[in-house]
Design an enzyme around this catalytic site. Sequence first.
Site, PDB file in Angstrom:
ATOM      1  N   GLY A  47       0.849  -1.177   0.000  1.00  0.00           N
ATOM      2  CA  GLY A  47       0.000   0.000   0.000  1.00  0.00           C
ATOM      3  C   GLY A  47       0.885   1.227   0.000  1.00  0.00           C
ATOM      4  O   GLY A  47       2.076   1.152   0.330  1.00  0.00           O
ATOM      5  N   GLN A  52       2.925  10.081   1.298  1.00  0.00           N
ATOM      6  CA  GLN A  52       4.234   9.429   1.304  1.00  0.00           C
ATOM      7  C   GLN A  52       5.102   9.844   0.121  1.00  0.00           C
ATOM      8  O   GLN A  52       6.311   9.635   0.141  1.00  0.00           O
ATOM      9  CB  GLN A  52       4.089   7.912   1.319  1.00  0.00           C
ATOM     10  CG  GLN A  52       3.554   7.378   2.626  1.00  0.00           C
ATOM     11  CD  GLN A  52       3.467   5.873   2.584  1.00  0.00           C
ATOM     12  OE1 GLN A  52       2.435   5.327   2.223  1.00  0.00           O
ATOM     13  NE2 GLN A  52       4.554   5.213   2.940  1.00  0.00           N
ATOM     14  N   CYS A 100       6.796   0.160   7.029  1.00  0.00           N
ATOM     15  CA  CYS A 100       6.337   1.298   6.229  1.00  0.00           C
ATOM     16  C   CYS A 100       7.467   1.761   5.324  1.00  0.00           C
ATOM     17  O   CYS A 100       8.615   1.847   5.764  1.00  0.00           O
ATOM     18  CB  CYS A 100       5.897   2.429   7.153  1.00  0.00           C
ATOM     19  SG  CYS A 100       5.257   3.876   6.293  1.00  0.00           S
ATOM     20  N   LEU A 101       7.124   2.059   4.090  1.00  0.00           N
ATOM     21  CA  LEU A 101       8.114   2.574   3.154  1.00  0.00           C
ATOM     22  C   LEU A 101       8.699   3.903   3.635  1.00  0.00           C
ATOM     23  O   LEU A 101       9.828   4.244   3.295  1.00  0.00           O
ATOM     24  CB  LEU A 101       7.492   2.748   1.763  1.00  0.00           C
ATOM     25  CG  LEU A 101       6.941   1.476   1.116  1.00  0.00           C
ATOM     26  CD1 LEU A 101       6.255   1.805  -0.204  1.00  0.00           C
ATOM     27  CD2 LEU A 101       8.036   0.436   0.931  1.00  0.00           C
ATOM     28  N   HIS A 142      -3.630   1.333   8.069  1.00  0.00           N
ATOM     29  CA  HIS A 142      -2.283   1.905   8.021  1.00  0.00           C
ATOM     30  C   HIS A 142      -2.243   3.082   7.047  1.00  0.00           C
ATOM     31  O   HIS A 142      -1.717   4.154   7.380  1.00  0.00           O
ATOM     32  CB  HIS A 142      -1.294   0.808   7.589  1.00  0.00           C
ATOM     33  CG  HIS A 142       0.114   1.274   7.424  1.00  0.00           C
ATOM     34  ND1 HIS A 142       1.096   0.956   8.333  1.00  0.00           N
ATOM     35  CD2 HIS A 142       0.715   2.009   6.450  1.00  0.00           C
ATOM     36  CE1 HIS A 142       2.240   1.487   7.926  1.00  0.00           C
ATOM     37  NE2 HIS A 142       2.032   2.121   6.784  1.00  0.00           N
ATOM     38  N   GLU A 143      -2.805   2.892   5.856  1.00  0.00           N
ATOM     39  CA  GLU A 143      -2.791   3.959   4.844  1.00  0.00           C
ATOM     40  C   GLU A 143      -3.690   5.120   5.258  1.00  0.00           C
ATOM     41  O   GLU A 143      -3.344   6.281   5.032  1.00  0.00           O
ATOM     42  CB  GLU A 143      -3.180   3.415   3.470  1.00  0.00           C
ATOM     43  CG  GLU A 143      -2.279   2.318   2.934  1.00  0.00           C
ATOM     44  CD  GLU A 143      -0.789   2.637   2.941  1.00  0.00           C
ATOM     45  OE1 GLU A 143      -0.406   3.822   2.858  1.00  0.00           O
ATOM     46  OE2 GLU A 143       0.006   1.683   3.028  1.00  0.00           O
ATOM     47  N   HIS A 146      -1.880   7.470   7.381  1.00  0.00           N
ATOM     48  CA  HIS A 146      -1.022   8.403   6.636  1.00  0.00           C
ATOM     49  C   HIS A 146      -1.795   9.660   6.234  1.00  0.00           C
ATOM     50  O   HIS A 146      -1.237  10.754   6.241  1.00  0.00           O
ATOM     51  CB  HIS A 146      -0.453   7.748   5.367  1.00  0.00           C
ATOM     52  CG  HIS A 146       0.762   6.939   5.606  1.00  0.00           C
ATOM     53  ND1 HIS A 146       1.934   7.456   6.113  1.00  0.00           N
ATOM     54  CD2 HIS A 146       1.008   5.623   5.389  1.00  0.00           C
ATOM     55  CE1 HIS A 146       2.841   6.512   6.195  1.00  0.00           C
ATOM     56  NE2 HIS A 146       2.306   5.371   5.772  1.00  0.00           N
TER      57      HIS A 146
END
Length: 181
Positions: A47, A52, A100-101, A142-143, A146
Amino acid sequence: MTRLQVMELGHPVLRRVAKPITEARRTSLQPLMDQLIQTAQQANGVGIAAPQVGISERLFIVASRPTPRYPHAPVMEPTVMINPQIVSHSAERVKDWEGCLSVPGVRGLVPRYQAIAVEYTDRYGQHQHQELTDFVARIFQHELDHLNGILFIDRVESTQDLISEQDYQERIVGASWSTEK
């Protein structure tokens, strides 16, 4: 198509509440959606949210599939979600590992709702309602965080619940692989 640069922990855009998208079908969004999908795939993510990549708008991609970072992830088509929201959720919360990226090299044991009902606008401007469970529900939550300026490290209940990516791969993924063989 170029891979977008992923903002990392410390970048101010990751701590902002993203702005709602008023015109879901605007032409400038379509290439961004495709670039987000490609960026997540190339980075082995499941995702990715617009903040991000430095864009403070309420848009993210859920793209579960097995990757080196998530070898047991279920397969689904990448799904664009514009102005997403949780409309209901289970009482049950489950703790599981997240990475997480935007927070490279770290994993955390994060409590999330096991089941959620969500609404969003898809890439074609259509309103969608879905029931999500388990890992895909975790990705969505999670997204969504963000979009609200929250990172998974803010959700861990204790610093004891944080480990390095290397430890995660060796102890958690390695252990689960060996028990399945």
